[in-house]
Structures are given as C-alpha cells and as structure tokens.
Enzyme design. Structure first.
Site, short mmCIF file in Angstrom:
data_model
loop_
_atom_site.label_atom_id
_atom_site.label_comp_id
_atom_site.label_asym_id
_atom_site.label_seq_id
_atom_site.Cartn_x
_atom_site.Cartn_y
_atom_site.Cartn_z
N TYR A 16 0.80 -1.23 0.00
CA TYR A 16 0.00 0.00 0.00
C TYR A 16 0.84 1.28 0.00
O TYR A 16 0.28 2.37 -0.10
CB TYR A 16 -0.90 0.02 1.24
CG TYR A 16 -1.85 -1.15 1.33
CD1 TYR A 16 -3.04 -1.16 0.60
CD2 TYR A 16 -1.58 -2.25 2.14
CE1 TYR A 16 -3.92 -2.23 0.67
CE2 TYR A 16 -2.45 -3.32 2.22
CZ TYR A 16 -3.61 -3.31 1.49
OH TYR A 16 -4.48 -4.37 1.57
N HIS A 21 -4.11 6.67 -0.81
CA HIS A 21 -4.59 6.61 0.58
C HIS A 21 -3.46 6.79 1.59
O HIS A 21 -3.71 7.08 2.76
CB HIS A 21 -5.27 5.25 0.80
CG HIS A 21 -6.58 5.32 1.52
ND1 HIS A 21 -7.32 6.48 1.70
CD2 HIS A 21 -7.31 4.33 2.12
CE1 HIS A 21 -8.43 6.20 2.37
NE2 HIS A 21 -8.44 4.91 2.65
N TYR A 73 -4.86 -1.09 9.76
CA TYR A 73 -5.42 -0.61 8.51
C TYR A 73 -6.15 0.71 8.75
O TYR A 73 -6.56 1.04 9.86
CB TYR A 73 -6.33 -1.67 7.89
CG TYR A 73 -5.54 -2.79 7.27
CD1 TYR A 73 -5.05 -2.67 5.97
CD2 TYR A 73 -5.23 -3.93 8.00
CE1 TYR A 73 -4.29 -3.67 5.39
CE2 TYR A 73 -4.47 -4.95 7.43
CZ TYR A 73 -3.99 -4.81 6.12
OH TYR A 73 -3.22 -5.80 5.57
N ASN A 75 -9.06 1.94 8.27
CA ASN A 75 -10.40 2.02 8.85
C ASN A 75 -10.44 1.83 10.35
O ASN A 75 -11.46 2.08 10.99
CB ASN A 75 -11.33 1.00 8.19
CG ASN A 75 -11.60 1.33 6.74
OD1 ASN A 75 -11.12 2.31 6.20
ND2 ASN A 75 -12.37 0.48 6.08
N ASP A 100 -5.39 11.83 3.13
CA ASP A 100 -5.82 12.07 1.76
C ASP A 100 -7.23 12.63 1.77
O ASP A 100 -8.02 12.34 2.67
CB ASP A 100 -5.76 10.79 0.94
CG ASP A 100 -6.67 9.69 1.52
OD1 ASP A 100 -6.51 9.38 2.72
OD2 ASP A 100 -7.53 9.17 0.79
N ASN A 121 -13.01 7.10 6.34
CA ASN A 121 -13.13 6.11 7.42
C ASN A 121 -11.99 6.18 8.43
O ASN A 121 -12.18 5.84 9.60
CB ASN A 121 -13.24 4.70 6.83
CG ASN A 121 -14.57 4.47 6.15
OD1 ASN A 121 -15.59 5.02 6.55
ND2 ASN A 121 -14.56 3.68 5.08
#
Length: 198
Positions: A16, A21, A73, A75, A100, A121
């Site tokens: 990632y 993000h 993560y 969220n 972001d 989130n």
C-alpha cells in the site's frame, strides 16, 4: 514544551505504500529527514519517531514531535492514535492528522481544526476512539476518481505518472505547513499555506 503528535494515515506494508490513501505517511517520511533517529515500533500499535523537528532561528532545537504511522489498517486507525495520545499525554490541540482528501483537487493542501470526517473512514475511526473531533487536520487533495471508478478502488491505487511529477512538490509543501503549524500556530500556518496556494 508540549509534545506534538503528528499522525500520517494509511495502510501498513509495502503493498500500500505508494497508494493515494497513504499520502499522509508520505508526508511523514519527508518530515522524518529533519528528526534525528528512525521509526521504531510502539506498543500502541504504530511506528513512531520521537525527537526535535529541526532547529529554530538562532540554533535552538525545534519543537518536540512524535511522528506516528499506525500499524493498523486505515479504517481502524483510531485505536493506535488514541493509545499514543494517552501515552504521550497529548490533547486534541496538539494532535495533527495528515490524510488524503477526495473532495479537494489533486495537490491542494488545507489546514483545519475539527469538523466532520467527510466519509473518510480513517478520520471516523480517530474521532470515535478519541470521543472528540476537535483535533487538527492537514488535508492533502487527491481529487475525485475518473469516470465511474469506485472511490474505494481509486484511493487504493498508486499515483499516476502525471501525479507523481507534482507529488514531490506537494509533499514538501505539506511538510512546510506542518513545520509552520508547530512553530507559529494554526492561524499563521493557515494564512501562509492558504495564501500561497490561493
């Protein structure tokens, strides 16, 4: 001198790392060049770099800052952020979350205190875990997805070649905004950032 907690939101791991993000964590990597040491694992569920951010005019050490990348993560970022706030005794007025922002054009930067989460989130998780929305945010615009692309897919894609051409400048300007915030306060930092990018 009060410590500042500066959190870069994103998802963990190399898969990632280049995603839109994860732009908040990219800003931390720029800031980390001015803080002695390297990121280490913290029991709150994050990697942190704790030190002085650069030097002030006259050679005095800069403000104490903890740069933090949640290991969770996006969220569920709230739990590590809340844990770090407790550990370092940081109130919301000394917590800056860099994230972001779909609702800003690409490369647009905005500093603000409090407000809603706009469907983000990561911010929702932080606000819920803190029980408070009155922390500081640096919003890094990534623009809306093209055509009918799902926003969830868009944010989990790497920056395009065209975007990467400008990304380095955006990250440096975002890091400057953080430095201004920590040394000059929110209003002066907002004036400098928003006037320069008007």
């Amino acid at each position: 001198m009060s410590v500042w907690l500066v959190v870069g939101l994103g998802n963990p791991g190399p898969t990632y790392a280049g995603n839109r993000h994860n732009v908040g964590q990219m800003v931390l990597d720029v800031l980390a060049r001015d803080v002695p040491g390297s990121f280490t694992t913290h029991k709150a569920g994050a990697t942190v770099l704790d030190g002085r951010l650069g030097t002030l005019p006259g050679g005095a050490p800069g403000p104490r800052v903890v740069l933090a990348k949640p290991s969770s993560y996006m969220n569920v970022s709230g739990r590590p952020v809340a844990g770090l706030c407790r550990f370092y005794d940081v109130e919301p007025d000394h917590l800056l979350v860099i994230h972001d922002e779909l609702d800003l054009p690409a490369s647009t930067l905005r500093l603000k205190r409090g407000g809603g989460e706009g469907g983000h989130n990561g911010l929702k998780s932080v606000s819920q875990a803190l029980g408070d929305r009155d922390y500081l945010r640096l919003r890094v615009g990534i623009g809306r997805p093209p055509g009918r692309m799902d926003p969830a897919d868009y944010v989990l894609r790497d920056f395009s070649a065209a975007e990467r051409a400008e990304l380095g400048v955006t990250l440096e300007e975002a890091a400057d905004a953080v430095r201004d915030l920590l040394s000059l306060g929110l209003e002066k930092a907002q004036t400098t950032l928003h006037t320069a990018r008007a």
